[in-house]
Enzyme design. Structure first.
Site, PDB file in Angstrom:
ATOM      1  N   CYS A 126     -23.678  -2.347   2.270  1.00 52.05           N
ATOM      2  CA  CYS A 126     -22.530  -1.449   2.392  1.00 52.05           C
ATOM      3  C   CYS A 126     -22.820  -0.076   1.802  1.00 52.05           C
ATOM      4  O   CYS A 126     -22.301   0.941   2.290  1.00 52.05           O
ATOM      5  CB  CYS A 126     -21.300  -2.060   1.732  1.00 52.05           C
ATOM      6  SG  CYS A 126     -21.491  -2.426  -0.033  1.00 52.05           S
ATOM      7  N   CYS A 165     -21.039  -6.164   5.937  1.00 50.83           N
ATOM      8  CA  CYS A 165     -20.936  -7.162   4.864  1.00 50.83           C
ATOM      9  C   CYS A 165     -21.312  -8.545   5.404  1.00 50.83           C
ATOM     10  O   CYS A 165     -20.718  -9.026   6.382  1.00 50.83           O
ATOM     11  CB  CYS A 165     -19.514  -7.182   4.310  1.00 50.83           C
ATOM     12  SG  CYS A 165     -19.266  -8.420   3.014  1.00 50.83           S
ATOM     13  N   CYS A 219     -13.481   4.782   9.193  1.00 53.37           N
ATOM     14  CA  CYS A 219     -14.886   4.375   9.276  1.00 53.37           C
ATOM     15  C   CYS A 219     -14.986   2.916   8.855  1.00 53.37           C
ATOM     16  O   CYS A 219     -14.430   2.521   7.824  1.00 53.37           O
ATOM     17  CB  CYS A 219     -15.737   5.257   8.363  1.00 53.37           C
ATOM     18  SG  CYS A 219     -17.487   4.827   8.310  1.00 53.37           S
ATOM     19  N   CYS A 279     -16.022  10.291   1.594  1.00 51.83           N
ATOM     20  CA  CYS A 279     -15.737   9.110   2.414  1.00 51.83           C
ATOM     21  C   CYS A 279     -15.138   9.537   3.757  1.00 51.83           C
ATOM     22  O   CYS A 279     -14.162  10.297   3.800  1.00 51.83           O
ATOM     23  CB  CYS A 279     -14.771   8.195   1.666  1.00 51.83           C
ATOM     24  SG  CYS A 279     -14.212   6.777   2.634  1.00 51.83           S
ATOM     25  N   CYS A 337     -27.318  -7.698  -2.763  1.00 52.59           N
ATOM     26  CA  CYS A 337     -27.054  -7.036  -1.481  1.00 52.59           C
ATOM     27  C   CYS A 337     -26.469  -5.646  -1.702  1.00 52.59           C
ATOM     28  O   CYS A 337     -25.592  -5.448  -2.544  1.00 52.59           O
ATOM     29  CB  CYS A 337     -26.076  -7.876  -0.658  1.00 52.59           C
ATOM     30  SG  CYS A 337     -25.615  -7.139   0.917  1.00 52.59           S
ATOM     31  N   CYS A 397     -19.203   0.386   6.194  1.00 49.49           N
ATOM     32  CA  CYS A 397     -19.467  -0.414   4.991  1.00 49.49           C
ATOM     33  C   CYS A 397     -18.804  -1.789   5.074  1.00 49.49           C
ATOM     34  O   CYS A 397     -19.295  -2.756   4.503  1.00 49.49           O
ATOM     35  CB  CYS A 397     -19.035   0.330   3.734  1.00 49.49           C
ATOM     36  SG  CYS A 397     -17.266   0.678   3.617  1.00 49.49           S
ATOM     37  N   ASP A 402       0.803  -1.214   0.000  1.00 50.36           N
ATOM     38  CA  ASP A 402       0.000   0.000   0.000  1.00 50.36           C
ATOM     39  C   ASP A 402       0.844   1.275   0.000  1.00 50.36           C
ATOM     40  O   ASP A 402       0.350   2.347   0.337  1.00 50.36           O
ATOM     41  CB  ASP A 402      -0.942  -0.004   1.219  1.00 50.36           C
ATOM     42  CG  ASP A 402      -2.046   1.034   1.101  1.00 50.36           C
ATOM     43  OD1 ASP A 402      -2.462   1.307  -0.025  1.00 50.36           O
ATOM     44  OD2 ASP A 402      -2.467   1.574   2.143  1.00 50.36           O
TER      45      ASP A 402
END
Length: 383
Positions: free
Chosen positions: A194, A248, A241, A214, A191, A244, A134
């Site tokens: 989220c 799931c 956060c 976001c 679904c 979402c 990342d």
């Protein structure tokens, strides 16, 4: 050693180091990524993350980043929480931080493991390797789907049938030729939990995230003032956060068959806002040493804390906002004005404005004072 045997040995070593899922794909496995990335950037959904634009070419094609790469290994480490990650949201006098930040910085945790297992591969295959966590222009999520590790859900995060939405990802690029795995297909179906739970409506459509709305972006990456229209939706989320991710339905599998789950620090699950508002730079650094939270710096973090105080509906916390009206940081002063104005009657706000609003030099802070003292705001407060 055959390529199949090499892969088996690598997977065995990676699992011994704590990785839960390991898959392999080829450098040419994400042909649609460049166009999708371009569209996302052109829509401005990256917000102020200008490096996404600057690295777009290298990000969209692994071979641009490293022409010699022959195989890409994606590794996932489950960090599924043992308790309800959203429980702290009901504790309005406390700040809620994202599950991933409730321990050592995951970059540090994973990078050491990746380097060790990459070294094992390099020695066994006499190959070159590069490790990414990342911090480089690598599109880990599309590559993870191409490798079969999971799929990008409607919230754009990788979802695994084994570990739900709770996976840290790492990648190893290698010149070794390894057998590739089958890509994973989408299992989201109809679904949309989220999407529907997002407090700031950050998803303009399924599989699309507008970072500018976001809460994770706003409270971690965004360096400036958080737009007024988004502050109430942030609630008491002071760093990231999980909404979402937490809803799931695939997460139910993340809680089973995992003896070595990364443990979260209990003291970081819910933090008293009054204590956090009193942090100066040295105490902030000490308090969050070694955690991802430290990366925001004290001023941005206290900005987030003040938004949570303003959303707390606890007038007793107003004194913390008042104390910060004279803070050295304009970022903090502006949110102190906003938080105070959410909790105190207009007459008290006007009293604290006297002298301060007139001598304020920062344009953004002056604008917060103007809004706080406006008749419209006084009407809202009275209601």
């Amino acid at each position: 050693m055959t390529s199949d045997a090499l892969k088996r040995a690598f997977v065995e070593r990676a699992k011994a180091l704590g990785f839960d899922t390991i898959r392999v794909t080829s450098p040419d496995s994400i042909p649609l990524a460049p166009e999708r990335l371009k569209a996302w950037l052109e829509a401005g959904h990256h917000g102020a993350m200008d490096w996404m634009v600057e690295t777009a070419e290298r990000r969209s094609d692994p071979r641009t980043l490293w022409p010699e790469v022959r195989s890409i290994i994606l590794l996932g480490l489950n960090y599924g929480p043992a308790t309800d990650p959203l429980a702290a949201l009901a504790m309005k006098g406390h700040g809620s931080v994202s599950v991933y930040s409730r321990n050592r910085d995951y970059h540090d945790v994973i990078k050491g493991k990746l380097k060790e297992v990459a070294g094992f591969l390099a020695s066994k295959a006499s190959s070159d390797v590069k490790v990414f966590v990342d911090t480089a222009p690598v599109m880990e999520k599309p590559l993870a789907q191409a490798a079969g590790l999971g799929w990008q859900g409607k919230h754009t995060v990788v979802v695994s049938r084994e570990f739900g939405s709770w996976l840290f990802l790492g990648a190893i690029f290698t010149t070794a030729e390894l057998p590739v795995d089958e890509p994973e297909r989408d299992h989201c179906g109809s679904c949309r939990r989220c999407l529907d739970i997002c407090p700031t409506e950050a998803f303009p459509a399924p599989y699309q995230l507008d970072a500018r709305r976001c809460i994770s972006y706003l409270t971690i990456e965004h360096k400036g003032h958080i737009p007024a229209e988004l502050r109430t939706g942030i609630g008491n989320r002071i760093f990231g956060c999980d909404d979402c991710l937490a809803v799931c339905p695939w997460n139910k599998f993340a809680q089973t068959g995992r003896e070595a789950r990364l443990m979260q620090r209990d003291d970081l699950a819910a933090l008293p806002l009054a204590d956090l508002a009193r942090l100066n730079d040295p105490s902030f650094r000490t308090r969050f040493s070694g955690t991802p939270i430290k990366r925001t710096g004290r001023d941005r973090f206290v900005r987030n804390v003040l938004i949570a105080i303003g959303n707390s509906n606890k007038p007793e916390l107003a004194e913390e906002a008042v104390r910060l009206l004279d803070d050295a940081s304009p970022l903090v002063r502006a949110m102190a004005v906003w938080a105070m104005a959410q909790l105190l009657p207009p007459a008290d706000v006007a009293g604290h404005a006297h002298g301060r609003a007139e001598r304020e030099l920062d344009a953004d802070v002056r604008e917060e004072w103007r809004r706080a003292l406006s008749p419209a705001h006084a009407e809202e407060t009275a209601q």
